[in-house]
Design an enzyme around this catalytic site. Sequence first.
Site, mmCIF file in Angstrom:
data_model
loop_
_atom_site.group_PDB
_atom_site.id
_atom_site.type_symbol
_atom_site.label_atom_id
_atom_site.label_comp_id
_atom_site.label_asym_id
_atom_site.label_seq_id
_atom_site.Cartn_x
_atom_site.Cartn_y
_atom_site.Cartn_z
ATOM 1 C CE1 TYR A 119 -3.735 2.528 0.863
ATOM 2 C CE2 TYR A 119 -1.983 3.558 2.145
ATOM 3 C CZ TYR A 119 -3.225 3.622 1.550
ATOM 4 O OH TYR A 119 -3.967 4.781 1.634
ATOM 5 C CD GLU A 207 -6.067 4.505 -1.130
ATOM 6 O OE1 GLU A 207 -6.079 4.663 0.097
ATOM 7 O OE2 GLU A 207 -7.085 4.218 -1.804
#
Length: 397
Positions: A119, A207
């Site tokens: 992530y 993101e």
Amino acid sequence: MKLHEYQAKAILKRYGIEVSEGVVSDNLEEIMEKSKNLYPSFTGNEIYVVKAQVHAGGRGKGGGVKIAKTYEELKTVASNILGMTLVTPQTGPKGVIVRKILVTPDAFYPGPSKPKEYYLSITLDRQISRDVIIASSEGGMDIEEVAQKYPEKIIKDHIDPVVGLRDFQARKIGYQLGFEGNLLKEFVNFLKKLYKAYQGADCSLVEINPMLKTSDDKIIALDAKMDIEDNALFRQKEYESWRDTSEDEPLEIEAREHGLNYIKLDGNVGCMVNGAGLAMATMDIIKLSGGEPANFLDVGGGANAKTVEAGFRIILKDPNVKAILINIFGGIVQCDRVANGVVEAYKNIGNIPVPIVVRLQGTNADKAAQIINQSGLNVVSAITLAEAAQKVKQVLS
């Protein structure tokens, strides 16, 4: 302004970031035809990933991301997702209709090493007014659960706005993620380009979840989410033209057309205010009075009859609104001018079925109160915040 995955990836590619290539369309036949070109040699036994293009996370958990193990299965999977109502924790119970889908080749191909998901994101930490990099070695659909149960696996590093992202910061994050050697260099390069994209596109969020280390030790953006700061759209005209309004609240679209900042909420008291800070305080007043704010509406510093009327019309289209509170500070704009605007707008609209409380403070506030009180309309004036709260409570009872 939110972007779809395929749009965010297009921006990332402009900054030299490797992404998982794909084809996007709102037409099933077009998707099937274009998907044949996703692999160098088409045999019909290729694996495809089908992704719903909506402005919400958690698509996989809602059934909006599926694997098709053959070209024949792709048609079934794509047809099931295209047009479905996708419900995720971010869409609410109503869900959103999937109008476009993205099809990408499977990135988990055989190789000398095992692929792994990570992530990575960059956003603004508003508490200290600095951009912050957030990363984790546990990427994928369960990143929220990881953050709650294993906070030690979440890496955060703030960026000094004067000097920007430094190489040592990128390397430090890479080390914490477990990268070494050439893979560490790959990551540092990836992160630096990502920060350039974040700045260049005036993002409030970028993101990558997951960021994939492939089986041949490349780092690619397998997914991408990007939000562009609305206040910077004046210099991002191309990206602004990419806006997909199909998922936007209709009243918010109408407000933008009038230059108003409007966000619909679920309460029963409409509010019209000049200034974001005062708008937040006004919503607190409404809650103190026993009501719930039905919206955030900032008409700006140049409130006049035209903007007030537009604000009235938008607020009144919400059937849940039982009262309206207008709270204006007359600094740039004089209060009597706003009061005349309220009266004029009221008469132009005609019968307004809900009571209106108007608090005007600042330049010519006394004249404004006189104009409101002598208008003969279903409008009452207030001077202090406490008085405004009390009068809202009275009209709701």
